[in-house]
Every structure is written in C-alpha cells, then in structure tokens.
Design an enzyme around this catalytic site. Structure first.
Site, short mmCIF file in Angstrom:
data_model
loop_
_atom_site.label_atom_id
_atom_site.label_comp_id
_atom_site.label_asym_id
_atom_site.label_seq_id
_atom_site.Cartn_x
_atom_site.Cartn_y
_atom_site.Cartn_z
N GLU A 65 -2.76 5.15 2.53
CA GLU A 65 -3.95 5.57 1.81
C GLU A 65 -4.85 4.35 1.60
O GLU A 65 -4.37 3.22 1.63
CB GLU A 65 -3.55 6.17 0.46
CG GLU A 65 -2.69 7.42 0.60
CD GLU A 65 -2.11 7.89 -0.74
OE1 GLU A 65 -2.23 7.19 -1.76
OE2 GLU A 65 -1.53 8.99 -0.74
N ALA A 85 0.87 -1.18 0.00
CA ALA A 85 0.00 0.00 0.00
C ALA A 85 0.91 1.23 0.00
O ALA A 85 2.13 1.12 0.12
CB ALA A 85 -0.93 -0.01 1.21
N TYR A 86 0.29 2.40 -0.12
CA TYR A 86 1.05 3.64 -0.28
C TYR A 86 0.79 4.62 0.85
O TYR A 86 -0.37 4.95 1.13
CB TYR A 86 0.72 4.28 -1.63
CG TYR A 86 1.30 3.48 -2.76
CD1 TYR A 86 2.55 3.78 -3.29
CD2 TYR A 86 0.63 2.37 -3.26
CE1 TYR A 86 3.11 3.02 -4.30
CE2 TYR A 86 1.18 1.59 -4.26
CZ TYR A 86 2.42 1.93 -4.78
OH TYR A 86 2.98 1.15 -5.77
N LEU A 87 1.88 5.10 1.45
CA LEU A 87 1.78 6.21 2.39
C LEU A 87 1.49 7.49 1.62
O LEU A 87 0.82 8.39 2.10
CB LEU A 87 3.08 6.38 3.19
CG LEU A 87 3.34 5.32 4.25
CD1 LEU A 87 4.77 5.44 4.77
CD2 LEU A 87 2.35 5.45 5.40
N ASN A 142 1.38 0.44 -9.98
CA ASN A 142 0.65 -0.06 -8.82
C ASN A 142 -0.08 1.06 -8.07
O ASN A 142 -1.20 0.87 -7.60
CB ASN A 142 1.59 -0.79 -7.86
CG ASN A 142 2.00 -2.14 -8.40
OD1 ASN A 142 1.23 -3.09 -8.36
ND2 ASN A 142 3.22 -2.25 -8.89
#
Length: 157
Positions: free
Chosen positions: A82, A28-30, A144
């Site tokens: 996020e 996942a993405y910060l 991604n």
C-alpha cells in the site's frame, strides 16, 4: 505466537546514551486492515514478513507471526505494498530484565519517538526508565500501520 507489549512516548532522547545497539528499519504494508496487518520489513541486513492480528481490548496483546525472507524478496514485495513507508532507527536499551526498543521516526513521521517493551504476561511488572513520559499502549494512532495513513507531521500540535 502472542505478542504482549507496552508503548510509551519519551521525555527526551537521553536513551541514546544507554543504547547498546541500533539499526535502520524500512517497512510498508501489504495489508493494513484493522482486523489484521501484513507487514514487509527490512531491518539492517535482515528482512521479514509479519502478520499481526487485532489487538486485545487492553491493547497489550495480539497475535503475531513472523518469518525471515531475503532482502531481495522484501524489496520486491515492497513494490506491491500500500502507499506510504515507515523509516526509522531502532535503538535497543536494556533496563533491568527488559529490552526497550526505541523507534525514532523519519520523513513523514519526523519528531515522533516511541519506546516499546515486550512482556511475557499482561501483568508483568516493568521498571520504567526516567526518559519515559506517558504510556500510549492501545492507542491505535501510534501503530505503524496508522502512521503510514496518518503521518505524525499532519497531527495537530
């Protein structure tokens, strides 16, 4: 710390017979800003925090910095990310002098399979295996960070 890679869609899943290794990935993405992304990834029994910069005009290269972190740290950081997750299996396939990393996506991105090959220069020649279809290098919809916000299942077929 420049990453140079090409991305491809596949004709079929015959690459699986050629794979010498595979492992699961959860990420996942910060931060998924188009100028820079910060990713948290658990890959098998390892975890990483990765910062990537904006892609070059050709889409072949961009800045990448990566650091190992503990799985416990990664699990905690995933709680701050996020919305959305990428879940996939990565298969490693050796073709001549290159390793193709083939990602088979699940959940919201079920049905999508992308192969990537890292290069030492933008002009490096690569032998493409017969299971490669079209090149999608530089097409941001296959990043991604984009797939989290715009999952493959929502694309018009």
């Amino acid at each position: 710390m420049q990453e140079i890679e090409r991305k491809f869609l596949l004709k079929n899943d015959s690459f699986k017979k050629e794979a010498y290794n595979s492992y699961s990935i959860k990420q996942a993405y910060l931060n998924s800003h188009k100028e820079r992304t910060t990713r948290i990834r658990i890959r098998g029994e390892e975890a990483f925090i990765t910062v990537k910069g904006k892609s070059s005009k050709s889409g072949l290269s961009r800045f990448e910095w990566e650091k190992n972190i503990s799985i416990a740290e990664a699990e905690e950081l995933l709680q701050l990310c996020e919305p959305g997750r990428i879940e996939k299996t990565r298969f490693l396939v050796k073709v001549d002098h290159h390793i193709f990393e083939v990602d088979e996506f699940y959940k919201e991105n079920e049905g999508l399979i992308i192969a990537e090959v890292e290069l030492s220069s933008e002009n490096e020649k690569v032998k493409l295996p017969n299971w490669i279809a079209e090149e999608v290098t530089g097409d941001k919809k296959y990043y991604n960070s984009y797939l989290i916000q715009n999952p493959y299942k929502n694309w018009k077929k």
